[in-house]
Design a protein around this motif. Sequence first.
Motif, short mmCIF file in Angstrom:
data_model
loop_
_atom_site.label_atom_id
_atom_site.label_comp_id
_atom_site.label_asym_id
_atom_site.label_seq_id
_atom_site.Cartn_x
_atom_site.Cartn_y
_atom_site.Cartn_z
N VAL A 167 0.82 -1.21 0.00
CA VAL A 167 0.00 0.00 0.00
C VAL A 167 0.85 1.26 0.00
N ASP A 168 0.25 2.37 -0.42
CA ASP A 168 0.91 3.67 -0.39
C ASP A 168 0.91 4.23 1.03
N PRO A 169 1.81 5.17 1.32
CA PRO A 169 1.89 5.72 2.68
C PRO A 169 0.59 6.32 3.19
N TRP A 170 -0.16 7.03 2.34
CA TRP A 170 -1.41 7.60 2.82
C TRP A 170 -2.37 6.51 3.27
N ALA A 171 -2.36 5.37 2.59
CA ALA A 171 -3.22 4.26 2.97
C ALA A 171 -2.75 3.65 4.29
N ALA A 172 -1.43 3.63 4.51
CA ALA A 172 -0.90 3.13 5.78
C ALA A 172 -1.44 3.94 6.95
N VAL A 173 -1.53 5.27 6.77
CA VAL A 173 -2.08 6.13 7.81
C VAL A 173 -3.55 5.78 8.07
N VAL A 174 -4.31 5.60 7.01
CA VAL A 174 -5.73 5.25 7.16
C VAL A 174 -5.88 3.89 7.83
N ILE A 175 -5.12 2.92 7.37
CA ILE A 175 -5.20 1.56 7.93
C ILE A 175 -4.85 1.58 9.42
N GLY A 176 -3.78 2.28 9.78
CA GLY A 176 -3.38 2.34 11.18
C GLY A 176 -4.39 3.07 12.04
N ALA A 177 -4.93 4.18 11.54
CA ALA A 177 -5.92 4.95 12.31
C ALA A 177 -7.19 4.14 12.55
N ILE A 178 -7.66 3.46 11.52
CA ILE A 178 -8.85 2.62 11.70
C ILE A 178 -8.55 1.50 12.70
N GLY A 179 -7.34 0.95 12.65
CA GLY A 179 -6.95 -0.05 13.64
C GLY A 179 -7.03 0.50 15.05
N GLY A 180 -6.58 1.74 15.25
CA GLY A 180 -6.65 2.36 16.56
C GLY A 180 -8.06 2.57 17.05
N LEU A 181 -8.98 2.88 16.14
CA LEU A 181 -10.40 3.03 16.52
C LEU A 181 -11.02 1.67 16.82
N SER B 130 -13.29 -2.90 20.23
CA SER B 130 -13.16 -4.33 20.48
C SER B 130 -12.90 -4.62 21.95
N MET B 131 -12.06 -3.83 22.60
CA MET B 131 -11.79 -4.00 24.03
C MET B 131 -13.08 -3.88 24.83
N LYS B 132 -13.90 -2.92 24.51
CA LYS B 132 -15.17 -2.74 25.20
C LYS B 132 -16.13 -3.90 24.93
N PHE B 133 -16.13 -4.38 23.68
CA PHE B 133 -17.02 -5.49 23.31
C PHE B 133 -16.69 -6.75 24.11
N PHE B 134 -15.43 -7.13 24.14
CA PHE B 134 -15.06 -8.36 24.84
C PHE B 134 -15.30 -8.24 26.34
N ASP B 135 -15.12 -7.05 26.88
CA ASP B 135 -15.37 -6.87 28.31
C ASP B 135 -16.87 -7.04 28.62
N ARG B 136 -17.71 -6.47 27.76
CA ARG B 136 -19.16 -6.62 27.97
C ARG B 136 -19.61 -8.06 27.76
N ALA B 137 -18.89 -8.79 26.92
CA ALA B 137 -19.21 -10.20 26.69
C ALA B 137 -18.64 -11.10 27.79
N ARG B 138 -18.04 -10.50 28.82
CA ARG B 138 -17.47 -11.22 29.96
C ARG B 138 -16.36 -12.19 29.53
N ILE B 139 -15.61 -11.77 28.55
CA ILE B 139 -14.41 -12.51 28.12
C ILE B 139 -13.21 -11.77 28.67
N ASP B 140 -12.57 -12.35 29.67
CA ASP B 140 -11.51 -11.68 30.41
C ASP B 140 -10.19 -11.80 29.65
N ASP B 141 -9.73 -10.68 29.13
CA ASP B 141 -8.53 -10.64 28.28
C ASP B 141 -7.57 -9.60 28.85
N PRO B 142 -6.78 -9.97 29.87
CA PRO B 142 -5.95 -8.98 30.57
C PRO B 142 -4.96 -8.25 29.68
#
Length: 426
Positions: free
Chosen positions: A279-293, A298-310
């Motif tokens: 991918v091009d650098p601009w796409a790397a920024v988009v891919i990384g930012a979406i990953g951060g969101l 996902s952390m909130k989802f698994f916690d609400r599902a009572r899946i303990d992932d320390p």
Amino acid sequence: MEMVLMDNLWVIIGTFLVLLMLGGFILLEAGSTRMKNAGHIAGKTIFTAGIGSLVFWAVGYGFIYGDGNWFIGMSNFFYGDTSFSGDGLSPAVDFMFQMMFALIALTIAFGGFAERAKLSAYVVFAVLFSALVYPVVAHWIWGGGWLADHGKQDFAGSTVVHLTGAMAALAATIILKPRIGKYNKDGSSNDIAGHNQVYTALAVLLLWVGWFGFNGASTFGVSDAFFGFVILNTQLAAAAGAVAAMLLVWALTGKADVPTTLNGALAGLVAITASCGFVDPWAAVVIGAIGGLIVYASMKFFDRARIDDPIFALSVHGTVGVWGTISTGFFATEPLSVGAEWGLPGLFYGGGLEQLGVQVLGVAASGAYAFVVSFIILKVMDKVMGGLRVSEEEEIIGLDLSEHGSYGYPENIPHPSEQKADKINA
């Protein structure tokens, strides 16, 4: 000849950088959990790396890269090819680099064991995961298996390493169940804070640097300096992931939560791992930012599902590993993907839905295999070994003392015998 030697030198430097990532995982896991388990976490990471190395030498490499069929390789066991023709990578250098990826996948898998699994569970699962789970997925995608035949793109392992390890961690988390005190009867969650945010921040920095070897040395050479482009994409994605995660949690909660920011950086790194060479650098920024969101949601989802992932392995390596793999189906550019003779351009570059479909298929098949086989292995282990989880008393005392007989911080946590003596003297 000189350029071939430079190629070998670059890949062996990458090998050292990836091995250093285990140090990052030690600090990440120890810092994200409680003080009473810190020594256990450090020690088990080292000895399971030893087990994983020996299994990879005995059968893992052969199952991945040996001559075989669409499902698995069946040669090159007990690897011993140390020849060097002066043309291409030395077999020993290539072997060592590939071994490091197997060790990282194993370390990710053990995130689902944190603070509650017996030491013996780590030993047995290290052998079986390194022989029966990771090599099969790696063969499918990197070793000439059926997904490779379909043109599955995974430059450095968002699927092969991160998703595979995360699915094993999910199986372990489900079987072991949550830690004592994590969830209340009404379903609400209690925050069991890690004992050292400085450790976790240093861990992320070590992993970040190690990722330059993880992704950059996956070019397997220096002749065209393409590794610099791969490292650039890696840096941009990590930066975007950290910033996006911090801004999101800050906007939602009013606090710039440190663990979320750190996980955002790791999410950016995981997300770009599949696509860093496509991918091009601009796409790397988009891919990384979406990953951060995505990692925060996902952390909130698994916690609400009572899946303990320390360690947040399921979110950082699993959910974001899925996104990173699929993202190449959108953003892979024609010059890079075709030039690498690996897959087709993505949807946004005129490739249609074909590569995107291959990426989705690869995620579904690889994730399902890793989860199902890991779940079966762990379930059988649970029955045969009389349980994988330490007793309630041992969990409360901490695995440092119950499994190893000493604390990682002996000055700060007195031995029970000392506590008893103090009571008598009082």
